[in-house]
Each structure stands twice: as C-alpha cells, then as structure tokens.
Design a protein around this motif. Structure first.
Motif, PDB file in Angstrom:
ATOM      1  N   ARG A  47       0.826  -1.205   0.000  1.00  0.00           N
ATOM      2  CA  ARG A  47       0.000   0.000   0.000  1.00  0.00           C
ATOM      3  C   ARG A  47       0.861   1.256   0.000  1.00  0.00           C
ATOM      4  O   ARG A  47       0.590   2.216  -0.738  1.00  0.00           O
ATOM      5  CB  ARG A  47      -0.912  -0.025   1.225  1.00  0.00           C
ATOM      6  N   ASP A  48       1.924   1.273   0.828  1.00  0.00           N
ATOM      7  CA  ASP A  48       2.805   2.445   0.885  1.00  0.00           C
ATOM      8  C   ASP A  48       3.512   2.682  -0.442  1.00  0.00           C
ATOM      9  O   ASP A  48       3.612   3.818  -0.922  1.00  0.00           O
ATOM     10  CB  ASP A  48       3.845   2.257   1.990  1.00  0.00           C
ATOM     11  N   LEU A  49       4.013   1.613  -1.044  1.00  0.00           N
ATOM     12  CA  LEU A  49       4.744   1.761  -2.308  1.00  0.00           C
ATOM     13  C   LEU A  49       3.824   2.244  -3.424  1.00  0.00           C
ATOM     14  O   LEU A  49       4.218   3.056  -4.259  1.00  0.00           O
ATOM     15  CB  LEU A  49       5.408   0.437  -2.684  1.00  0.00           C
ATOM     16  N   ARG A  50       2.604   1.726  -3.466  1.00  0.00           N
ATOM     17  CA  ARG A  50       1.637   2.198  -4.482  1.00  0.00           C
ATOM     18  C   ARG A  50       1.338   3.668  -4.276  1.00  0.00           C
ATOM     19  O   ARG A  50       1.178   4.430  -5.246  1.00  0.00           O
ATOM     20  CB  ARG A  50       0.365   1.360  -4.405  1.00  0.00           C
ATOM     21  N   GLY A  51       1.250   4.079  -3.010  1.00  0.00           N
ATOM     22  CA  GLY A  51       1.018   5.497  -2.718  1.00  0.00           C
ATOM     23  C   GLY A  51       2.159   6.389  -3.157  1.00  0.00           C
ATOM     24  O   GLY A  51       1.979   7.595  -3.344  1.00  0.00           O
ATOM     25  N   ASN A  52       3.341   5.798  -3.350  1.00  0.00           N
ATOM     26  CA  ASN A  52       4.509   6.539  -3.842  1.00  0.00           C
ATOM     27  C   ASN A  52       4.669   6.417  -5.355  1.00  0.00           C
ATOM     28  O   ASN A  52       5.745   6.720  -5.891  1.00  0.00           O
ATOM     29  CB  ASN A  52       5.771   6.048  -3.139  1.00  0.00           C
ATOM     30  N   GLY A  53       3.635   5.954  -6.042  1.00  0.00           N
ATOM     31  CA  GLY A  53       3.636   5.952  -7.498  1.00  0.00           C
ATOM     32  C   GLY A  53       4.240   4.725  -8.145  1.00  0.00           C
ATOM     33  O   GLY A  53       4.467   4.725  -9.361  1.00  0.00           O
ATOM     34  N   LEU A  54       4.502   3.681  -7.389  1.00  0.00           N
ATOM     35  CA  LEU A  54       5.069   2.459  -7.955  1.00  0.00           C
ATOM     36  C   LEU A  54       3.973   1.450  -8.261  1.00  0.00           C
ATOM     37  O   LEU A  54       2.948   1.387  -7.577  1.00  0.00           O
ATOM     38  CB  LEU A  54       6.070   1.845  -6.970  1.00  0.00           C
ATOM     39  N   VAL A  55       4.206   0.664  -9.325  1.00  0.00           N
ATOM     40  CA  VAL A  55       3.275  -0.403  -9.691  1.00  0.00           C
ATOM     41  C   VAL A  55       3.725  -1.664  -8.963  1.00  0.00           C
ATOM     42  O   VAL A  55       4.821  -2.168  -9.193  1.00  0.00           O
ATOM     43  CB  VAL A  55       3.255  -0.635 -11.211  1.00  0.00           C
ATOM     44  N   VAL A  56       2.876  -2.181  -8.082  1.00  0.00           N
ATOM     45  CA  VAL A  56       3.267  -3.255  -7.170  1.00  0.00           C
ATOM     46  C   VAL A  56       2.319  -4.439  -7.317  1.00  0.00           C
ATOM     47  O   VAL A  56       1.094  -4.283  -7.269  1.00  0.00           O
ATOM     48  CB  VAL A  56       3.251  -2.775  -5.706  1.00  0.00           C
ATOM     49  N   VAL A  57       2.892  -5.631  -7.495  1.00  0.00           N
ATOM     50  CA  VAL A  57       2.132  -6.878  -7.480  1.00  0.00           C
ATOM     51  C   VAL A  57       2.413  -7.571  -6.158  1.00  0.00           C
ATOM     52  O   VAL A  57       3.571  -7.819  -5.805  1.00  0.00           O
ATOM     53  CB  VAL A  57       2.519  -7.802  -8.651  1.00  0.00           C
ATOM     54  N   LEU A  58       1.357  -7.880  -5.417  1.00  0.00           N
ATOM     55  CA  LEU A  58       1.481  -8.566  -4.135  1.00  0.00           C
ATOM     56  C   LEU A  58       0.998  -9.997  -4.295  1.00  0.00           C
ATOM     57  O   LEU A  58      -0.172 -10.233  -4.570  1.00  0.00           O
ATOM     58  CB  LEU A  58       0.663  -7.836  -3.069  1.00  0.00           C
ATOM     59  N   ASP A  59       1.900 -10.946  -4.156  1.00  0.00           N
ATOM     60  CA  ASP A  59       1.522 -12.356  -4.286  1.00  0.00           C
ATOM     61  C   ASP A  59       0.704 -12.777  -3.064  1.00  0.00           C
ATOM     62  O   ASP A  59       1.132 -12.602  -1.928  1.00  0.00           O
ATOM     63  CB  ASP A  59       2.772 -13.229  -4.416  1.00  0.00           C
ATOM     64  N   ASP A  60      -0.468 -13.309  -3.325  1.00  0.00           N
ATOM     65  CA  ASP A  60      -1.375 -13.685  -2.239  1.00  0.00           C
ATOM     66  C   ASP A  60      -1.554 -15.195  -2.148  1.00  0.00           C
ATOM     67  O   ASP A  60      -2.474 -15.671  -1.496  1.00  0.00           O
ATOM     68  CB  ASP A  60      -2.741 -13.015  -2.462  1.00  0.00           C
ATOM     69  N   SER A  61      -0.665 -15.947  -2.806  1.00  0.00           N
ATOM     70  CA  SER A  61      -0.863 -17.397  -2.894  1.00  0.00           C
ATOM     71  C   SER A  61      -0.376 -18.155  -1.664  1.00  0.00           C
ATOM     72  O   SER A  61      -0.871 -19.236  -1.354  1.00  0.00           O
ATOM     73  CB  SER A  61      -0.132 -17.936  -4.128  1.00  0.00           C
ATOM     74  N   GLY A  62       0.609 -17.598  -0.972  1.00  0.00           N
ATOM     75  CA  GLY A  62       1.204 -18.315   0.141  1.00  0.00           C
ATOM     76  C   GLY A  62       2.034 -19.511  -0.281  1.00  0.00           C
ATOM     77  O   GLY A  62       2.425 -20.337   0.559  1.00  0.00           O
ATOM     78  N   SER A  63       2.328 -19.612  -1.566  1.00  0.00           N
ATOM     79  CA  SER A  63       3.097 -20.751  -2.070  1.00  0.00           C
ATOM     80  C   SER A  63       4.584 -20.561  -1.794  1.00  0.00           C
ATOM     81  O   SER A  63       5.024 -19.514  -1.307  1.00  0.00           O
ATOM     82  CB  SER A  63       2.844 -20.938  -3.559  1.00  0.00           C
ATOM     83  N   ALA A  64       5.374 -21.587  -2.114  1.00  0.00           N
ATOM     84  CA  ALA A  64       6.807 -21.549  -1.864  1.00  0.00           C
ATOM     85  C   ALA A  64       7.462 -20.375  -2.588  1.00  0.00           C
ATOM     86  O   ALA A  64       6.997 -19.933  -3.643  1.00  0.00           O
ATOM     87  CB  ALA A  64       7.436 -22.865  -2.310  1.00  0.00           C
ATOM     88  N   PHE A  65       8.563 -19.864  -2.016  1.00  0.00           N
ATOM     89  CA  PHE A  65       9.241 -18.722  -2.598  1.00  0.00           C
ATOM     90  C   PHE A  65       9.668 -18.992  -4.044  1.00  0.00           C
ATOM     91  O   PHE A  65       9.612 -18.099  -4.892  1.00  0.00           O
ATOM     92  CB  PHE A  65      10.468 -18.357  -1.763  1.00  0.00           C
ATOM     93  N   GLY A  66      10.105 -20.218  -4.334  1.00  0.00           N
ATOM     94  CA  GLY A  66      10.537 -20.531  -5.692  1.00  0.00           C
ATOM     95  C   GLY A  66       9.427 -20.310  -6.707  1.00  0.00           C
ATOM     96  O   GLY A  66       9.665 -19.755  -7.794  1.00  0.00           O
ATOM     97  N   LYS A  67       8.192 -20.722  -6.395  1.00  0.00           N
ATOM     98  CA  LYS A  67       7.059 -20.523  -7.305  1.00  0.00           C
ATOM     99  C   LYS A  67       6.728 -19.042  -7.439  1.00  0.00           C
ATOM    100  O   LYS A  67       6.397 -18.557  -8.525  1.00  0.00           O
ATOM    101  CB  LYS A  67       5.843 -21.297  -6.795  1.00  0.00           C
ATOM    102  N   GLN A  68       6.822 -18.314  -6.329  1.00  0.00           N
ATOM    103  CA  GLN A  68       6.534 -16.882  -6.403  1.00  0.00           C
ATOM    104  C   GLN A  68       7.575 -16.148  -7.259  1.00  0.00           C
ATOM    105  O   GLN A  68       7.233 -15.224  -8.006  1.00  0.00           O
ATOM    106  CB  GLN A  68       6.482 -16.286  -4.990  1.00  0.00           C
TER     107      GLN A  68
END
Length: 430
Positions: free
Chosen positions: A355-376
């Motif tokens: 939320r903070d980064l988007r408020g600073n004008g950045l395009v941010v994708v937040l992974d909500d899968s909870g899967s392993a780091f390798g898949k993310q």
C-alpha cells in the motif's frame, strides 16, 4: 450444461489488450485537447430514424447491417452503427450550435452486422472528431492534419493519404445522372451487388471490390469531370493547404465515402504495414447532414478511425521498428515491484508495504498465494517485474526485507522495513 460463449463478432477485451487500447486513447485524448476539441459521449442506442435520415436509407449500413428492434414502447431503436449522426443529434438537441462552431471528439463502440474478420467485428470501436460549423477549405486541411499527425505520433508507419472531392449536392446529382447513364449501357458486365446498387446508390459502385467491375470503371466518367468551377477552386485550396503543411497525398477520383451525407472533401489514410494498403482512418465534409436532421444548414467536417484495425497496424509497425513509438504503445505494462511473501507476520507486513509503495507511485504486485518462494519468484519473472521484495516471517521479525533486482545486474541486499524513504529511492533509481 454447455458453456456460454460471446456472440459472433462480439469480442472481449482482456487486460493485456486493453492496456494497449488505453495507451492509444491517452495519446488521442491529449492530441485532441491540444487542438481545442472537447469530448462528447452519446448513447449507444438511438431512434432508427436518426440513421435512416442521416446515413441514407439506400446505404448498405441502413439496409443490411444495423441492429434494430422495437422496444417496449413500440419505438424502433438501433444500436449506433457510426458516431457522426449521434454527435449531430446531440448538438442540435442541446443547442450547442447556437454557441458557435463546435469542435468535438468521441470514442466508443459501434455495431454493424457484417462478416467478422481481422480488424473488423460486429461490435467495433471508433475514435472520431466532428467540427460542426467549419466552412473554409482551411478547416478541411486542419482536420486532415489532425488525423495525419495523430497517426504519426502513434508511430503508424507506411502512411498514405488519398484525397477526392465529391463536390456539392448539385455536382453529385449531375455526376450521378452521367454515371447511371454510362453504367446502364454496361449493366450486364457489372457484378450482382453493383447491379443492385445501380438503382439505389450508384456512387457506391465506384468502390466495388469486384475486379471485373473495377476494370470496367477505368473508363467511367469521374466526379472530377462534374465539379463546378467553385468546387474545383475549393478542392485546389485544400490541396495547396496540405502541400504547405508538407502532408503528402494522392488524388483518387474513385474514392467515395459509404454514407450519403458526405460532400466536397473526402479522404482516407491507409497504411501498408499489414502487407496491403489497409484503411486506418476515413472522413470528409458533410455540409448537408445537420439540415437533414432538422437543424439549420450548417457546414461540418469530421473523420473516424477504427481501433481494431489501428491496433493491428500498430503491432505490425512495432515489428518493423522495435524501438519506435508504436512498439512503446503496444508493449505490455510491467510492474515495478513484485512482493514475494509467506507467513502470518510477513503477509501483514507485505500488505502494508504494498500500500505504501503504491502510494509513492510504484506499480506493485502482491503475491497472495502463500506458495513456496521458488514458485513466487517464477511468477515475478513471468510478470517482468523490475524488483522482487522478499518477506518471510524471519525477515518480518527482524524488521527487514530482501531486495533483489530481476531485470538488471546487481546484488541482493537487505534494507530496513521501516525505512520507506530509502526503499522508494532505490526502487525508482533505475
């Protein structure tokens, strides 16, 4: 139960494609604003009589292609097949012309029951301009330049402007009589569609796609032969104006517009980027339309371009010049940051961080899968993100995160989670 499908010729615009559309529309919106054109939005549904009176009952659009039906009030309604008649109706209904000349532009879907093909659907989209109250030859030049410059600014390559004069209504009546007389003597050599048009809309025979008919028409009378001295002088002024602006053009005496309301200047802009000359934009002057729809006799000129065809041409132009303007418009929009996160504490911290980064004008994708780091991380690479921010419960407990560049060289580093100013500066640095 069978899966539901969209109707034939009605195409869904998915997110990746829609980004390209929005990029084109943004360029067009700014281009029109700089030229003093204001946006207008009209209903998709109009009374059928608007198009019968405006476009012409003998045209293919009205006779064969409109989506018309009776509503519950037993009124004949039609999904708009083009934009000009609706814009004129709105200007008359709201008294805009009493305020002087109107420079208007529009964008949106139109509907025609045609055979779907590449760049042409039954629901199609147009961007167009209408200058109501414009009379001079200079206004013709300005409107054509508006279209030419927009396409050049979008990066469309291989452009060619074709130009013709349809003359005044008196010129066209005289030409129509001469053309019909000439064609009737050769009617057996015409294709079936042209034979049918001979008694309803003979000028449309001039742009027949039948090769035999086109060969026959090479010896037919031309509109240029029927122009009055005043019409010739006006057309010369248009050509001189385009030459002064260094906009190249080719005279095409067979160019006619498919709708009845056109007069004097008619033009099309084509591109060769699809392998053959494909019309991207077309328009012209229509001094009689406003009176046909119940207003005072008022000169006007406009044009429209088809978005579906334009996007195909832009994609082809991008292939020819991968570093050009078209390539920039059709390129996928890539996120700045992909937040790789897993764990209860990490998930909460990642949401606040995003939320903070988007408020600073950045395009941010937040992974909500909870899967392993390798898949993310694989998803982050597929999305083309510039940076990956890594947050696990261990990082969250230490109050830090890992910052990993994905599209450029550099080492992974750790940074304090609460030092947002430093983090934003790094993410915007490249």
């Amino acid at each position: 139960m069978s899966q539901l499908q969209s109707l034939r010729g009605m195409v869904d615009l998915l997110p990746e494609a829609l980004q390209r559309w929005q990029a084109v529309e943004a360029v067009a919106r700014e281009h029109f604003q700089r030229s003093g054109f204001g946006e207008i939005r009209t209903p998709l549904l109009e009374t059928t009589d608007l198009f019968c009176r405006g476009i012409g009952a003998a045209t293919d659009v009205v006779g064969k292609e409109m989506y018309s039906f009776q509503d519950r009030g037993d009124r004949s309604c039609t999904l708009r097949p083009e934009g000009t008649a609706s814009v004129v109706r709105a200007a008359l209904q709201h008294g805009l012309l009493s305020q002087g000349a109107q420079k208007l532009w529009y964008a949106g879907p139109m509907f025609r029951y045609e055979r779907p093909q590449a760049g042409r659907q039954r629901q199609f989209h147009q961007i167009g301009v209408e200058w109501l109250g414009a009379e001079s030859a200079r206004s013709d030049v300005e409107v054509i330049a508006l279209a030419w410059d927009l396409l050049a600014r979008l990066g469309v390559g291989g452009l060619e402007l074709e130009l013709n004069s349809l003359g005044s209504s008196e010129d066209r009546q005289a030409y129509r009589a001469a053309l019909v007389h000439w064609l009737e003597q050769r009617s057996e050599a015409l294709d079936p569609d042209s034979q049918a048009r001979l008694s309803t809309n003979p000028l449309r025979i001039l742009d027949s796609k039948n090769k035999d008919t086109q060969a026959l028409l090479k010896d037919a009378p031309t509109l240029a032969d029927a122009l009055s001295p005043e019409s010739r002088q006006r057309f010369e002024a248009v050509q001189q104006g385009l030459t002064a602006l260094e906009i190249p053009f080719r005279l095409n005496p067979r160019l006619v517009r498919g709708l009845d309301y056109y007069s004097h200047t008619a033009f099309e802009i084509t591109s060769d980027r699809l392998g053959a000359q494909a019309t991207v934009c077309g328009g012209g002057r229509y001094d009689g339309l406003i009176a046909q729809l119940g207003g005072a006799t008022t000169p006007a000129i406009g044009w429209a371009l088809g978005m579906e065809r334009l996007l195909l041409v832009l994609e082809a132009s991008a292939e020819v010049d991968p570093e050009g303007r078209a390539a920039g418009l059709v390129a996928a929009s890539l996120p700045d940051v992909f937040i790789v996160n897993r764990g209860v504490q990490a998930s909460a911290a990642a949401l606040a961080l995003a939320r903070d980064l988007r408020g600073n004008g950045l395009v941010v994708v937040l992974d909500d899968s909870g899967s392993a780091f390798g898949k993310q991380f694989k998803r982050a690479h597929r999305r083309g993100a510039r940076w990956a921010l890594v947050l696990g419960d261990d990082e969250a407990e230490r109050g830090e995160l890992r910052l990993k560049p994905l599209q450029q060289s550099g080492e992974e580093r750790c940074i304090r989670l609460d030092d947002r100013e430093a983090l934003v500066a790094i993410l915007k640095s490249l």
